[in-house]
Design a protein around this motif. Structure first.
Motif, short mmCIF file in Angstrom:
data_model
loop_
_atom_site.label_atom_id
_atom_site.label_comp_id
_atom_site.label_asym_id
_atom_site.label_seq_id
_atom_site.Cartn_x
_atom_site.Cartn_y
_atom_site.Cartn_z
N LEU A 332 1.05 -1.20 -0.30
CA LEU A 332 -0.23 -0.03 -0.03
C LEU A 332 0.75 1.15 0.08
O LEU A 332 0.54 2.31 -0.51
N ALA A 333 2.00 1.16 0.85
CA ALA A 333 3.02 2.34 0.65
C ALA A 333 3.46 2.51 -0.52
O ALA A 333 3.51 3.65 -0.94
N LYS A 334 3.76 1.38 -1.41
CA LYS A 334 4.26 1.78 -2.85
C LYS A 334 3.14 2.36 -3.65
O LYS A 334 3.23 3.18 -4.43
N LEU A 335 1.69 1.68 -3.54
CA LEU A 335 0.83 2.32 -4.29
C LEU A 335 0.55 3.74 -4.15
O LEU A 335 0.36 4.67 -4.79
N GLU A 336 0.69 4.10 -2.80
CA GLU A 336 0.69 5.45 -2.34
C GLU A 336 1.52 6.34 -2.97
O GLU A 336 1.21 7.54 -3.71
N GLU A 337 2.63 5.91 -3.25
CA GLU A 337 3.81 6.70 -3.67
C GLU A 337 3.50 6.89 -5.34
O GLU A 337 3.55 8.02 -5.75
N PHE A 338 3.11 5.86 -5.95
CA PHE A 338 2.47 5.92 -7.41
C PHE A 338 1.49 6.81 -7.42
O PHE A 338 1.46 7.75 -8.33
N ALA A 339 0.40 6.92 -6.46
CA ALA A 339 -0.48 7.75 -6.58
C ALA A 339 -0.20 9.23 -6.29
O ALA A 339 -0.50 10.03 -7.01
N GLU A 341 2.87 10.36 -7.19
CA GLU A 341 3.45 10.71 -8.55
C GLU A 341 2.55 11.18 -9.75
O GLU A 341 2.50 12.18 -10.26
N TRP A 342 1.12 10.75 -9.46
CA TRP A 342 0.06 11.47 -10.50
C TRP A 342 -0.70 12.41 -9.89
O TRP A 342 -1.50 12.75 -10.28
N GLY A 343 -0.14 12.96 -8.73
CA GLY A 343 -0.73 14.17 -8.15
C GLY A 343 -1.86 14.05 -6.86
O GLY A 343 -2.43 15.04 -6.45
N ALA A 344 -1.74 12.88 -6.24
CA ALA A 344 -2.75 12.61 -5.12
C ALA A 344 -1.89 13.19 -4.02
O ALA A 344 -0.62 13.26 -4.06
N GLY A 345 -2.82 13.40 -3.00
CA GLY A 345 -2.09 13.81 -1.73
C GLY A 345 -1.62 12.75 -0.75
O GLY A 345 -0.83 12.74 -0.17
N GLY A 346 -2.55 11.60 -0.96
CA GLY A 346 -2.44 10.45 -0.38
C GLY A 346 -3.33 9.46 -0.85
O GLY A 346 -3.63 9.65 -1.85
N LEU A 347 -3.27 8.19 -0.17
CA LEU A 347 -4.11 6.92 -0.80
C LEU A 347 -4.76 6.41 0.26
O LEU A 347 -4.04 5.52 0.95
N ALA A 348 -6.02 7.02 0.69
CA ALA A 348 -6.63 6.15 1.55
C ALA A 348 -7.22 4.80 1.26
O ALA A 348 -7.27 4.33 0.03
N TYR A 349 -7.46 3.85 1.88
CA TYR A 349 -7.51 2.45 1.54
C TYR A 349 -8.46 1.80 2.63
O TYR A 349 -8.45 2.08 3.86
N ILE A 350 -9.28 0.65 2.29
CA ILE A 350 -9.69 -0.27 3.26
C ILE A 350 -9.39 -1.62 2.64
O ILE A 350 -9.51 -1.99 1.68
N VAL A 351 -8.78 -2.81 3.55
CA VAL A 351 -8.25 -3.88 3.23
C VAL A 351 -9.20 -4.64 3.80
O VAL A 351 -9.70 -4.81 4.98
N LEU A 399 -4.12 4.14 -11.53
CA LEU A 399 -3.98 3.05 -10.57
C LEU A 399 -4.80 1.75 -11.35
O LEU A 399 -4.09 0.82 -11.26
N ARG A 400 -5.74 2.27 -11.81
CA ARG A 400 -6.86 1.11 -12.58
C ARG A 400 -5.75 0.42 -13.65
O ARG A 400 -5.71 -0.73 -13.75
N LEU A 401 -4.89 1.18 -14.38
CA LEU A 401 -4.32 0.42 -15.48
C LEU A 401 -2.94 -0.25 -15.08
O LEU A 401 -2.89 -1.40 -15.28
N LYS A 402 -2.49 0.35 -13.93
CA LYS A 402 -1.26 -0.34 -13.33
C LYS A 402 -1.59 -1.68 -12.69
O LYS A 402 -0.99 -2.49 -12.78
N LEU A 403 -2.59 -1.64 -12.03
CA LEU A 403 -3.15 -2.64 -11.33
C LEU A 403 -3.85 -3.79 -12.22
O LEU A 403 -3.57 -5.08 -12.18
N GLY A 404 -4.36 -3.29 -12.89
CA GLY A 404 -5.04 -4.23 -14.18
C GLY A 404 -4.04 -5.19 -14.76
O GLY A 404 -3.93 -6.15 -15.01
N GLU A 405 -2.72 -4.39 -15.06
CA GLU A 405 -1.71 -5.13 -15.67
C GLU A 405 -1.08 -6.09 -14.73
O GLU A 405 -0.88 -7.10 -14.89
N GLU A 406 -0.75 -5.59 -13.40
CA GLU A 406 0.02 -6.38 -12.32
C GLU A 406 -0.85 -7.41 -11.98
O GLU A 406 -0.48 -8.36 -11.71
N LEU A 407 -2.00 -7.29 -11.86
CA LEU A 407 -3.01 -8.34 -11.47
C LEU A 407 -3.53 -9.26 -12.54
O LEU A 407 -4.01 -10.33 -12.40
N GLY A 408 -2.81 -9.13 -13.92
CA GLY A 408 -3.18 -9.91 -14.93
C GLY A 408 -4.75 -9.97 -15.28
O GLY A 408 -5.28 -10.89 -15.67
N LEU A 409 -5.13 -8.73 -15.18
CA LEU A 409 -6.70 -8.75 -15.45
C LEU A 409 -6.94 -8.45 -16.94
O LEU A 409 -8.22 -8.65 -17.12
#
Ligand code: ASP
Length: 579
Positions: A332-339, A341-351, A399-409
């Motif tokens: 999640l920390a890595k995804l937040e960094e990615f977000a 880079e694209w201009g997000a202030g942070g990345l809230a999440y629920i697992v 994020l959608r594009l990155k995760l779509g690719e990473e998760l083999g969707l």
């Protein structure tokens, strides 16, 4: 002298017993227990030559000199290979040519790279493009390109379109890039611009009564080169008078169907899906959504407006992605960094763990209604974007594009085409503090949106559309403004002064005033289409002679310094010495 009876890749068992002459390049040479084998290659494939010292002592002698990429002429008899030497993967794998005579036609020094070598430095490849182009992948790309353009031409001709050539030396047409300029010797101090597209010429052709135009047009855009940009690109450029959107779309679908069917044997289903720009950006965070996978972005703003979680309550827009994987803190920390880079202030999440329970520092602030909306399957993660709608769309879209690719969707075998319609007419340029055309200044406002040009430009939609294939923008176009008054209003909105309107576009305004029919069109990027059609990741390798990342051609050395005498004739004096 006869060079060849057949192409190397065309020899088949039916020719066994026949004498043949073949010519081509020495692809490989192998010595085997007194026999020498050479794979002779041309564009059609390879044929194995066998040189037996007893049958052809002269030829055998010569084989010691032969190196890769020598050009050879070979005469011999087609024979069946020994059963254990048959290569079922090759069309010529059942036969070989027993040589009687061999000639070296051209020689070649040790190669700067082997043709089957991967990851060769691009400059080295471009410097020796003649060798590079002999490689299998490039041979296929260039042939595919020719085939594709052939199909396009045929479909357009059959539909009654005229191929009309437009000038290369012209006046600037704004497609949003910098112009390449060419000094005019006969009018010192003046310059032609190379066309960024034939946009204004094709509009003039409509006004001139050629109501169905197409051209395979080269366009020049002086841009910083990125992975998806070229300075010299080619378009299938199309324009029609008295346009009908459904007709134009169905013609373009016919063209794409024919290309996919004839080049790949794939039957595309038409009509293609259509989606407004608003929906594309809201649901997929992109104006060129890749629909080969789901992972839609979901809207939460209504429910989060009264949230106890301050970030949500304050944000003008909150949206989320439900990702089918329970991420760890580190991930999640890595995804937040990615977000970020694209201009997000942070990345809230629920697992949502395997127990199905929501885990997140923000859960304690969320209401029943919020938790119900976000609720996801066990083993998943909800990722949030909160902020201005455009920023939220951008971050979640990436994020959608990155995760779509990473998760083999992504279904790599799928072909998903989509018309994106109703683009905004203009967008605000914060740096310049003015409106900019989203498509170009000639795109017409959507029906009923004409008045918005003055009253609320940001809300105006354009009669503009893109064709997206597997997440790549393949083409784009619009219906055009055919009323000079409306064109002037749009120019004004774009802060093009009346003087500038006259000097830059006076001819267009004059033409529009002399009986201009409604018209509209589209242009497809030939190189982008090839990337998608041929699964070619490198845009430059869809062209025979591309420039490198610095806009240079390492083969010819272009751009090169000009002769001072020539510059004097042009009345040009460099103020910066060439580097
Ligand atoms: N000239 C436009 C472009 O190059 C296409 C069009 O509007 O037809 O993108």
């Amino acid at each position: 002298m006869k060079w060849r009876d057949l192409m190397c890749g065309e020899v088949r068992p039916e020719q066994i017993g026949k004498k043949l002459t073949l010519s081509g390049w020495a692809d490989t040479r192998r010595d085997h227990g007194g026999l020498v084998f050479i794979d002779l290659r041309d564009r059609s494939g390879v044929c194995q030559l066998v040189i037996n010292p007893e049958r052809a002592p002269g030829a055998f002698q010569l084989t010691h000199e032969i190196r890769n990429e020598f050009v050879l002429r070979a005469e011999g008899e087609v024979v069946a290979r020994d059963p254990e030497a048959v290569n079922p993967k090759l069309p010529t794998g059942e036969i070989e040519l027993q040589l009687d005579k061999l000639e070296i036609i051209s020689r070649c020094p040790p190669l700067p790279f082997q043709l089957n070598e991967e990851n060769v430095d691009e400059t080295l490849r471009l410097r020796n493009r003649w060798l590079d182009l002999r490689r299998d992948r490039l041979q296929k790309n260039i042939a595919l390109r020719a085939q594709m353009v052939g199909v396009m031409r045929r479909v357009m001709e059959e539909a009654g379109f005229l191929d009309i050539q437009t000038p290369i030396l012209g006046k600037p047409t704004p497609e949003g890039a910098r112009d390449f300029l060419v000094p005019a010797r006969l009018q010192p101090g003046r310059f032609y611009a190379l066309p960024q597209s034939p946009q204004l010429y094709k509009q003039i052709l409509m006004i001139a009564g050629f109501d169905r135009y197409y051209q395979i047009a080269v366009c020049f855009r002086d841009e910083d080169l990125r992975a998806d940009r070229l300075q010299e690109l080619t378009q299938l450029d199309v324009e029609v008078a008295f346009p009908d959107l459904d007709e134009l779309f169905s013609l373009m679908e016919r063209m794409l169907k024919a290309v996919w069917s004839e080049c790949l044997g794939v039957e595309l289903e038409a009509p293609f899906q259509r989606m407004t720009w608003d929906e594309a950006v809201t649901r997929f965070g992109s104006d060129k959504p890749d629909l080969r996978f789901g992972l839609d972005i979901q809207e939460a703003t209504k429910v989060t407006r009264d949230s106890e979680f301050g970030v949500f309550a304050k944000a003008p827009c909150v949206r989320f992605l439900q990702v089918p994987r329970a991420y760890s803190r580190g991930e999640l920390a890595k995804l937040e960094e990615f977000a970020k880079e694209w201009g997000a202030g942070g990345l809230a999440y629920i697992v949502y763990g395997e127990d199905g329970e929501p885990h997140s520092p923000i859960v304690k602030f969320l209401s029943e209604a919020e938790l119900e909306l976000f609720s996801s399957a066990p083993g998943s993660t909800v990722l949030f974007g909160a902020g201005e709608p455009a920023a939220v769309a951008r971050v979640l879209g990436q994020l959608r594009l990155k995760l779509g690719e990473e998760l083999g969707l992504i279904d790599e075998d799928a072909w998903r085409f989509l018309w994106v319609t109703d683009f905004p007419l203009v967008e605000w340029d914060e740096e310049e503090k003015r409106w900019d055309a989203v498509h170009h200044p000639f795109a017409r406002p959507a029906v009923g949106h004409e008045a918005l040009v003055e009253s609320d430009p940001g809300a105006a939609r354009a009669l503009a559309y893109d064709l997206v294939g597997n997440g790549v923008e393949l083409g784009g176009g619009s219906f055009r403004i055919h009323e000079p008054e409306l064109q002037e209003k749009v120019f004004e909105l774009l802060r093009i002064s009346p003087e500038e309107q006259r000097s830059k576009f006076g001819f267009l305004l004059d033409a529009l005033a002399m009986g201009a029919p409604p018209h509209g069109g589209i242009a497809f990027g030939i190189e982008r289409m090839l990337m998608v059609l041929g699964h070619e990741p490198n845009l430059r390798d869809t062209q025979a002679f591309p420039k490198n990342q610095a806009g240079a051609d390492p083969m010819t050395g272009a751009p090169s310094e000009a002769d001072p005498k020539h510059l004097r004739e042009l009345r040009i004096k460099p103020i910066v010495p060439p580097s």
